[in-house]
Write a protein that holds these residues in place. Structure first.
Motif, PDB file in Angstrom:
ATOM      1  N   ARG A   1       0.608  -1.355   0.333  1.00 18.70           N
ATOM      2  CA  ARG A   1      -0.158   0.256  -0.436  1.00 18.70           C
ATOM      3  C   ARG A   1       0.846   1.812  -0.003  1.00 18.70           C
ATOM      4  O   ARG A   1       1.820   1.315   0.506  1.00 18.70           O
ATOM      5  CB  ARG A   1      -1.537  -0.406   1.178  1.00 18.70           C
ATOM      6  CG  ARG A   1      -0.427  -0.289   2.379  1.00 18.70           C
ATOM      7  CD  ARG A   1      -1.225  -0.116   4.009  1.00 18.70           C
ATOM      8  NE  ARG A   1      -0.003  -0.358   4.865  1.00 18.70           N
ATOM      9  CZ  ARG A   1       0.318  -0.120   5.902  1.00 18.70           C
ATOM     10  NH1 ARG A   1      -0.062   1.377   5.229  1.00 18.70           N
ATOM     11  NH2 ARG A   1       0.707  -0.026   7.007  1.00 18.70           N
ATOM     12  N   LEU A   2       0.051   2.343  -0.178  1.00 14.42           N
ATOM     13  CA  LEU A   2       0.919   3.671  -0.123  1.00 14.42           C
ATOM     14  C   LEU A   2       0.308   4.394   0.732  1.00 14.42           C
ATOM     15  O   LEU A   2      -0.870   4.848   0.983  1.00 14.42           O
ATOM     16  CB  LEU A   2       0.433   4.363  -1.980  1.00 14.42           C
ATOM     17  CG  LEU A   2       1.663   5.387  -2.630  1.00 14.42           C
ATOM     18  CD1 LEU A   2       2.804   4.380  -2.490  1.00 14.42           C
ATOM     19  CD2 LEU A   2       1.252   6.042  -3.626  1.00 14.42           C
ATOM     20  N   ASN A   3       1.619   5.068   1.559  1.00 17.43           N
ATOM     21  CA  ASN A   3       0.942   5.957   2.732  1.00 17.43           C
ATOM     22  C   ASN A   3       0.952   7.102   1.502  1.00 17.43           C
ATOM     23  O   ASN A   3       1.764   7.794   0.876  1.00 17.43           O
ATOM     24  CB  ASN A   3       1.907   5.722   3.812  1.00 17.43           C
ATOM     25  CG  ASN A   3       1.461   4.989   4.635  1.00 17.43           C
ATOM     26  OD1 ASN A   3      -0.080   4.279   4.492  1.00 17.43           O
ATOM     27  ND2 ASN A   3       2.018   5.202   5.710  1.00 17.43           N
ATOM     28  N   ASN A   4       0.448   8.411   2.047  1.00 19.67           N
ATOM     29  CA  ASN A   4       0.517   9.883   1.354  1.00 19.67           C
ATOM     30  C   ASN A   4       1.196  10.614   2.175  1.00 19.67           C
ATOM     31  O   ASN A   4       1.466  11.442   1.813  1.00 19.67           O
ATOM     32  CB  ASN A   4      -1.121  10.669   1.119  1.00 19.67           C
ATOM     33  CG  ASN A   4      -1.847   9.825  -0.005  1.00 19.67           C
ATOM     34  OD1 ASN A   4      -1.095   9.867  -0.778  1.00 19.67           O
ATOM     35  ND2 ASN A   4      -2.700   9.842   0.310  1.00 19.67           N
ATOM     36  N   ASN A   5       1.143  10.956   3.720  1.00 15.59           N
ATOM     37  CA  ASN A   5       1.933  11.457   4.228  1.00 15.59           C
ATOM     38  C   ASN A   5       2.590  10.839   5.716  1.00 15.59           C
ATOM     39  O   ASN A   5       1.908  10.697   6.565  1.00 15.59           O
ATOM     40  CB  ASN A   5       0.750  13.279   4.533  1.00 15.59           C
ATOM     41  CG  ASN A   5       1.531  14.220   4.683  1.00 15.59           C
ATOM     42  OD1 ASN A   5       3.237  14.415   4.788  1.00 15.59           O
ATOM     43  ND2 ASN A   5       1.024  15.051   5.419  1.00 15.59           N
TER      44      ASN A   5
ATOM     45  N   ILE B   1       9.186   1.961   2.977  1.00 14.96           N
ATOM     46  CA  ILE B   1      10.170   2.586   1.602  1.00 14.96           C
ATOM     47  C   ILE B   1       9.744   4.034   1.478  1.00 14.96           C
ATOM     48  O   ILE B   1       8.523   4.794   1.467  1.00 14.96           O
ATOM     49  CB  ILE B   1      10.635   2.213   0.025  1.00 14.96           C
ATOM     50  CG1 ILE B   1      10.398   0.410  -0.123  1.00 14.96           C
ATOM     51  CG2 ILE B   1      10.891   2.785  -1.170  1.00 14.96           C
ATOM     52  CD1 ILE B   1      10.322  -0.008  -1.364  1.00 14.96           C
ATOM     53  N   ASP B   2      10.736   5.084   2.068  1.00 18.40           N
ATOM     54  CA  ASP B   2      10.907   6.231   2.493  1.00 18.40           C
ATOM     55  C   ASP B   2      10.734   6.966   1.069  1.00 18.40           C
ATOM     56  O   ASP B   2      11.804   6.680   0.214  1.00 18.40           O
ATOM     57  CB  ASP B   2      11.328   6.883   3.026  1.00 18.40           C
ATOM     58  CG  ASP B   2      11.204   6.940   4.506  1.00 18.40           C
ATOM     59  OD1 ASP B   2       9.913   6.871   5.045  1.00 18.40           O
ATOM     60  OD2 ASP B   2      11.518   7.412   5.758  1.00 18.40           O
ATOM     61  N   LEU B   3       9.898   7.676   0.598  1.00 21.22           N
ATOM     62  CA  LEU B   3       9.510   8.628  -0.915  1.00 21.22           C
ATOM     63  C   LEU B   3       9.789   9.850  -0.745  1.00 21.22           C
ATOM     64  O   LEU B   3      10.033  10.346  -2.278  1.00 21.22           O
ATOM     65  CB  LEU B   3       8.512   8.135  -1.727  1.00 21.22           C
ATOM     66  CG  LEU B   3       7.774   6.382  -1.639  1.00 21.22           C
ATOM     67  CD1 LEU B   3       6.679   5.781  -2.233  1.00 21.22           C
ATOM     68  CD2 LEU B   3       8.669   5.860  -2.887  1.00 21.22           C
ATOM     69  N   LYS B   4      10.098  10.518   0.343  1.00 20.60           N
ATOM     70  CA  LYS B   4      10.146  11.704   0.817  1.00 20.60           C
ATOM     71  C   LYS B   4      11.000  12.198  -0.970  1.00 20.60           C
ATOM     72  O   LYS B   4      12.418  11.964  -0.685  1.00 20.60           O
ATOM     73  CB  LYS B   4      10.691  12.426   2.002  1.00 20.60           C
ATOM     74  CG  LYS B   4       9.825  12.937   2.752  1.00 20.60           C
ATOM     75  CD  LYS B   4       9.422  13.394   4.572  1.00 20.60           C
ATOM     76  CE  LYS B   4      10.932  13.285   5.020  1.00 20.60           C
ATOM     77  NZ  LYS B   4      11.113  13.084   6.034  1.00 20.60           N
ATOM     78  N   ALA B   5      10.821  13.921  -1.177  1.00 24.78           N
ATOM     79  CA  ALA B   5      11.801  14.368  -1.703  1.00 24.78           C
ATOM     80  C   ALA B   5      13.088  13.911  -0.774  1.00 24.78           C
ATOM     81  O   ALA B   5      12.943  14.806   0.089  1.00 24.78           O
ATOM     82  CB  ALA B   5      11.201  14.988  -2.369  1.00 24.78           C
TER      83      ALA B   5
END
Ligand code: ZN
Length: 347
Positions: free
Chosen positions: A31-35, A122-126
């Protein structure tokens, strides 16, 4: 004998235990978390799931392999793609499950695991993409009053070398700090070239040249690295390139090898690591002869404090080579392949 049996029994029980445990590990959900933006793999397992991950910087591709699990859900690539993920693919290896996650530009890629319940995240933060880690020194051979070799159709070595160097600079600039020893038609001595790279703390030195021969049928691409020992052939090429320094008043023998013995061996090894695949892929992409890689005492490489290669892109005295080398499209291919191999050298 009894001791042996006991050991054997313990081992057998362990295997049985492992099998039961591993058989129970299942990826329940992706799943994908938004924030904050995160990709989460929910895993039901009695033990902490093992995984390994790697990142291909150039393709922005994460490879995540989760060990000893089953895929207990359908991977919905389109619902997971979006702001941070371009595409996600899965391979089920039977015991392990692998994921290829292609990131969008600027997305982060920190992978870690959490327990209770088990998750791989997996952290996708810029990331701060403006920070560049490595520095490449690009050295376009010759220049100014020194044209280098003059070949078929009066093509000058200095011009083609500079054209490829500039294209390479463009391709590397987005991911690397790039130092050009020259960016226009100026004369720079051999010792000054390595000094510029050393001052800029370059991590690699890439010198671009074109070979020349009295025999106009001699053709192909070859790459040299600095070595105190060399074959008679490599020595000939090195003294030919060094002779340009001598011709314009530089005593090339006085250019000192500033790296110590340990660094010398390490740098030579590293130079070979990039030279070998580069020469074969570069010659293949341009349909040119692969003449191999050689170590020799090049003055321009000797003064640099790190791994360095001198690429002879082809023979300026050969009609077929120079026709290829002088074309803009082919120079782009050369720069592209050089950039590819420089990237994979670092990442
Ligand atoms: Zn040259």
């Amino acid at each position: 004998m009894e001791k042996f049996m006991k050991k054997y029994l313990i081992f057998f029980i362990f295997c049985l235990f492992s099998l039961t445990v591993f058989a129970n590990s299942t990826i329940k959900r992706v799943r994908l978390n938004n924030n904050p933006p995160q990709l989460v793999f929910d895993i039901s397992s009695t033990v902490k799931p093992k995984y390994n991950s790697s990142y291909d910087e150039y393709n922005r591709l994460i490879f995540l392999e989760i060990e000893k699990v089953k895929m207990g859900t359908k991977l919905n690539s389109s619902s997971l793609s979006g702001k941070n993920i371009e595409k996600i693919d899965m391979i089920d290896y039977g015991s392990n499950v692998g994921f290829f996650i292609k990131l969008k530009k600027g997305s982060g890629h920190r992978v870690y695991s959490l327990s209770n319940p088990h998750r791989i995240v997996i952290d996708l933060k810029a990331t701060n993409s403006s920070k560049k880690e490595f520095t490449v020194a690009i050295d376009a051979g010759h220049g100014g009053k020194d044209p280098g070799a003059i070949g078929f159709n009066k093509y000058k070595e200095k011009d083609i070398a500079l054209a490829v160097a500039k294209k390479l600079q463009t391709k590397l600039s987005k991911d690397f700090n790039v130092i050009m020893t020259r960016s226009n038609d100026t004369f720079i001595s051999l010792s000054e070239r390595s000094r510029i790279a050393n001052r800029g703390k370059a991590d690699i030195f890439v010198s671009l040249h074109l070979n020349a021969s009295k025999n106009s049928s001699a053709q192909g691409m070859e790459i040299f690295y600095f070595s105190k020992k060399s074959s008679p052939y490599a020595e000939k090429i090195a003294s030919y390139e060094n002779s340009f320094g001598e011709k314009y008043g530089e005593k090339t023998t006085s250019i000192a090898q500033i790296m110590g013995e340990l660094a010398y061996n390490k740098n030579m090894e590293k130079s070979i690591t990039i030279a070998r695949p580069l020469n074969s892929s570069l010659s293949k992409r341009l349909g040119m002869r692969d003449r191999g890689i050689y170590g020799a005492n090049f003055a321009v490489l000797r003064g640099f404090n790190g791994p360095g290669i001198l690429v002879e892109l082809g023979f300026i005295t050969n009609k077929s080579d120079v026709t290829k080398l002088s074309r803009d499209a082919n120079q782009n291919v050369m720069a592209d392949e050089l950039a590819n191999k420089i990237r994979s050298f670092f990442y």
